[in-house]
Design a protein around this motif. Structure first.
Motif, PDB file in Angstrom:
ATOM      1  N   LEU A 131       0.813  -1.213   0.000  1.00  0.00           N
ATOM      2  CA  LEU A 131       0.000   0.000   0.000  1.00  0.00           C
ATOM      3  C   LEU A 131       0.850   1.269   0.000  1.00  0.00           C
ATOM      4  O   LEU A 131       0.356   2.346  -0.341  1.00  0.00           O
ATOM      5  CB  LEU A 131      -0.954  -0.002   1.193  1.00  0.00           C
ATOM      6  N   GLU A 132       2.122   1.143   0.365  1.00  0.00           N
ATOM      7  CA  GLU A 132       3.013   2.305   0.350  1.00  0.00           C
ATOM      8  C   GLU A 132       3.369   2.730  -1.080  1.00  0.00           C
ATOM      9  O   GLU A 132       3.839   3.843  -1.303  1.00  0.00           O
ATOM     10  CB  GLU A 132       4.294   2.015   1.156  1.00  0.00           C
ATOM     11  N   PRO A 166       2.014   3.919  -4.486  1.00  0.00           N
ATOM     12  CA  PRO A 166       0.760   4.433  -5.055  1.00  0.00           C
ATOM     13  C   PRO A 166       0.255   3.522  -6.173  1.00  0.00           C
ATOM     14  O   PRO A 166       1.039   2.982  -6.960  1.00  0.00           O
ATOM     15  CB  PRO A 166       1.153   5.810  -5.603  1.00  0.00           C
ATOM     16  N   TYR A 167      -1.071   3.357  -6.237  1.00  0.00           N
ATOM     17  CA  TYR A 167      -1.624   2.433  -7.225  1.00  0.00           C
ATOM     18  C   TYR A 167      -1.242   2.825  -8.640  1.00  0.00           C
ATOM     19  O   TYR A 167      -1.043   1.969  -9.508  1.00  0.00           O
ATOM     20  CB  TYR A 167      -3.154   2.289  -7.065  1.00  0.00           C
ATOM     21  N   ARG A 191      -7.883  -0.591  -3.723  1.00  0.00           N
ATOM     22  CA  ARG A 191      -7.388   0.756  -3.386  1.00  0.00           C
ATOM     23  C   ARG A 191      -8.496   1.781  -3.527  1.00  0.00           C
ATOM     24  O   ARG A 191      -8.283   2.887  -4.011  1.00  0.00           O
ATOM     25  CB  ARG A 191      -6.221   1.136  -4.295  1.00  0.00           C
ATOM     26  N   GLU A 198      -7.889   5.309  -2.053  1.00  0.00           N
ATOM     27  CA  GLU A 198      -6.816   5.986  -2.769  1.00  0.00           C
ATOM     28  C   GLU A 198      -7.290   6.464  -4.145  1.00  0.00           C
ATOM     29  O   GLU A 198      -6.964   7.565  -4.580  1.00  0.00           O
ATOM     30  CB  GLU A 198      -5.636   5.031  -2.919  1.00  0.00           C
ATOM     31  N   LYS A 199      -8.071   5.630  -4.832  1.00  0.00           N
ATOM     32  CA  LYS A 199      -8.572   6.025  -6.154  1.00  0.00           C
ATOM     33  C   LYS A 199      -9.534   7.191  -6.049  1.00  0.00           C
ATOM     34  O   LYS A 199      -9.526   8.083  -6.883  1.00  0.00           O
ATOM     35  CB  LYS A 199      -9.256   4.833  -6.829  1.00  0.00           C
ATOM     36  N   GLN A 207      -9.477   9.587  -3.821  1.00  0.00           N
ATOM     37  CA  GLN A 207      -8.678  10.778  -3.556  1.00  0.00           C
ATOM     38  C   GLN A 207      -8.014  11.291  -4.818  1.00  0.00           C
ATOM     39  O   GLN A 207      -7.814  12.492  -4.972  1.00  0.00           O
ATOM     40  CB  GLN A 207      -7.602  10.500  -2.508  1.00  0.00           C
ATOM     41  N   ALA A 208      -7.673  10.382  -5.716  1.00  0.00           N
ATOM     42  CA  ALA A 208      -6.948  10.768  -6.937  1.00  0.00           C
ATOM     43  C   ALA A 208      -7.858  11.459  -7.946  1.00  0.00           C
ATOM     44  O   ALA A 208      -7.358  12.116  -8.849  1.00  0.00           O
ATOM     45  CB  ALA A 208      -6.310   9.520  -7.579  1.00  0.00           C
TER      46      ALA A 208
END
Length: 149
Positions: free
Chosen positions: A102-103, A105-106, A141, A144-145, A147-148
């Motif tokens: 997870l560190e 980025p996807y 993710r 994270e997605k 947020q992107a």
């Protein structure tokens, strides 16, 4: 980016290249992973490779291939058996990194998988790899997605 960070990034990229080759070899031959790793280390100049990351990717992707396949099947548009061997090896590696690292980025995971597909795969396999891993990132993710966007 500092030279130290660039060197670390390059060492991980090289680890991925050797790992996808080893995963592919395992898929085709079912040779023991330790034998694949030992031969690869003996036959290649690996002084600029992140050897710990290479070892992790090769051993863990093979060890977890059934679980990784279970993650991939819902986002594929064809049977797992219909995938090209290079595509399957690359998808398994990408799925592993999305799930376990997870560190990273996807988008970096996807970019690295695309580069592997361009280097080792067929003419348009990188587009397929990108689409599959992007769909997989939706579930692995999700935050994270979002947020992107």
């Amino acid at each position: 980016m500092s030279q130290t960070l660039q060197a670390a990034y390059a060492a991980k990229r090289k680890a991925r290249r050797f790992a996808v080759q080893g995963i592919y070899e395992w898929q085709m031959s079912h040779n023991p992973v330790h034998a694949i790793e030992a031969r690869t280390r003996a036959e290649n100049h690996m002084h600029k490779v992140d050897l710990n990351y290479y070892h992790e990717l090769l051993t863990q992707v093979v060890a977890e291939h059934n679980a990784l396949d279970a993650l991939l099947v819902p986002v594929l548009d064809r049977e797992l058996a219909a995938l090209d061997g290079v595509e399957l090896a690359t998808l398994r590696l990408g799925a592993y990194e999305l799930k376990q690292h997870l560190e990273i980025p996807y988008r970096v995971v996807l970019d690295e998988a695309i580069e592997l597909a361009k280097y080792f795969g067929g003419a348009d396999s990188h587009k397929y790899i990108n689409g599959v891993l992007d769909r997989l990132a939706e579930s692995l993710r999700e935050a994270e997605k979002k947020q992107a966007k």
